[in-house]
Enzyme design. Structure first.
Site, PDB file in Angstrom:
ATOM      1  N   SER A 161       3.525  -2.086  10.347  1.00 14.34           N
ATOM      2  CA  SER A 161       4.977  -2.154  10.593  1.00 14.34           C
ATOM      3  C   SER A 161       5.606  -3.490  10.212  1.00 14.34           C
ATOM      4  CB  SER A 161       5.297  -1.799  12.060  1.00 14.34           C
ATOM      5  OG  SER A 161       4.969  -0.450  12.327  1.00 14.34           O
ATOM      6  N   HIS A 182      -9.441   1.242   5.042  1.00  9.84           N
ATOM      7  CA  HIS A 182      -8.178   1.460   5.750  1.00  9.84           C
ATOM      8  C   HIS A 182      -8.416   2.437   6.904  1.00  9.84           C
ATOM      9  CE1 HIS A 182      -4.099   2.634   6.668  1.00  9.84           C
ATOM     10  NE2 HIS A 182      -3.689   1.551   6.010  1.00  9.84           N
ATOM     11  N   GLU A 214      -5.249  -4.704  10.811  1.00 12.23           N
ATOM     12  CA  GLU A 214      -4.192  -3.714  10.996  1.00 12.23           C
ATOM     13  C   GLU A 214      -4.458  -2.916  12.268  1.00 12.23           C
ATOM     14  OE1 GLU A 214      -2.259  -2.676   6.954  1.00 12.23           O
ATOM     15  OE2 GLU A 214      -4.012  -1.401   7.200  1.00 12.23           O
ATOM     16  N   GLU A 237      -6.764   4.823   7.928  1.00 11.77           N
ATOM     17  CA  GLU A 237      -6.490   6.229   7.597  1.00 11.77           C
ATOM     18  C   GLU A 237      -7.688   6.863   6.902  1.00 11.77           C
ATOM     19  OE1 GLU A 237      -2.713   5.591   5.666  1.00 11.77           O
ATOM     20  OE2 GLU A 237      -1.859   5.046   7.595  1.00 11.77           O
ATOM     21  N   ASN A 286       0.867  -1.173   0.000  1.00 13.30           N
ATOM     22  CA  ASN A 286       0.000   0.000   0.000  1.00 13.30           C
ATOM     23  C   ASN A 286       0.908   1.228   0.000  1.00 13.30           C
ATOM     24  OD1 ASN A 286      -1.755   2.087   0.589  1.00 13.30           O
ATOM     25  ND2 ASN A 286      -2.264   1.374   2.654  1.00 13.30           N
ATOM     26  N   LYS A 295       0.132   4.250  -0.209  1.00  9.27           N
ATOM     27  CA  LYS A 295      -0.482   5.437   0.390  1.00  9.27           C
ATOM     28  C   LYS A 295      -0.258   6.646  -0.534  1.00  9.27           C
ATOM     29  CE  LYS A 295      -0.093   3.216   4.815  1.00  9.27           C
ATOM     30  NZ  LYS A 295       0.026   3.333   6.270  1.00  9.27           N
ATOM     31  N   GLY A 316       2.798   2.243  10.820  1.00 12.43           N
ATOM     32  CA  GLY A 316       3.810   3.287  10.669  1.00 12.43           C
ATOM     33  C   GLY A 316       4.566   3.639  11.929  1.00 12.43           C
TER      34      GLY A 316
END
Ligand code: PGA
Length: 249
Positions: free
Chosen positions: A208, A93, A163, A95, A10, A12, A169
């Site tokens: 991660s 996701h 996730e 985010e 991904n 992003k 991250g």
């Protein structure tokens, strides 16, 4: 049917035209590991160029609108992704759930749109840190599964990515035992709702993942692959994760 390992990058909001060379290097190296399904999800702007530069490779979107067309400024519809040559799409996701206010019902509608356009779908779930610390992670994620997984689908085209938000991250990862417990709970909930076809659904871990921890995380119970952010941008970082998946077959 044994589930094939699946490693998805991904990107992003990263990547410009020059980054296509990184995608080519990744897909070229991935051919050394034919037992692993490898896909990259670049920004929308790069999908067409990536498909053209790597014929036959699996390229996907990071989101889609639930409608097939219309007055939705800035959005991209699932049939448009398919038209650009994409074969998969990520939905839900964190985010987007957190940053764009997407709720379970929205994620479910997007998953249905992706499946309806003939795409494979990776549907993301995962708990925030305070929920993990309070011991409620499994209940939280199973509620997301209940609310966002569509009712009717081809199991080989719908994968779930677990996730944990606090692992994305950050360099933090759950213990292998916690990953296995969560994936086992997700598989159990899917089996209770959908019966035997839940066995064909792939469950990815994300957050991660890197070349050092991939072997251990991918070997956890009910983990069929990884959704990788930061470590998916270059072949040097991403290919060791693909190799780790290949070694587990
Ligand atoms: P990360 O992102 O690998 O950079 O933690 C994973 C993701 O958000 O899909």
């Amino acid at each position: 049917m044994a589930r094939r390992k699946y490693v998805v990058g991904n990107w992003k909001m990263n990547g410009v035209t020059a980054s296509i060379a990184d995608a080519q290097a990744i897909f070229a190296a991935a051919t050394e590991h034919p037992g692993v399904d490898v896909a990259l999800c670049p920004p929308f702007t790069l999908i067409g160029a990536m498909v053209a530069a790597a014929p036959g490779a699996a390229v996907g979107g990071q989101d889609c609108h639930s409608a097939t067309a219309g007055a939705f400024t800035g959005s991209v519809a699932a049939p448009m992704l398919a038209d650009a040559g994409a074969t998969l799409v990520i939905v839900g996701h964190s985010e987007r759930r957190e940053g764009c206010g997407e709720r379970d019902a929205d994620v479910r509608a997007k998953a249905e749109a992706g499946l309806g356009a003939g795409l494979s779908v990776i549907l993301c779930v995962g708990e925030p840190r305070e929920v993990r610390e309070s011991g409620g992670a499994i209940d939280y994620v199973l509620a997301q599964i209940a609310g966002s997984v569509p009712e009717d689908f081809d199991a080989t085209r719908l994968a779930i990515a677990y996730e944990p938000i606090w692992a994305i991250g950050t360099g933090l990862v759950p213990t292998v035992g916690d990953v296995a417990a969560m994936h086992g709970a997700i598989r159990g909930a899917l089996t209770a709702r959908f019966g035997g076809k839940a066995e064909d659904m792939r469950l990815l871990y994300g957050g991660s993942v890197n070349g050092e921890n991939a072997a251990e995380l991918l070997d956890a119970g009910d983990v069929d692959g990884a959704l990788v952010g930061g470590a998916s941008l270059t072949a040097a970082k991403f290919v060791p994760i693909v190799a780790a998946a290949a070694a587990l077959r």
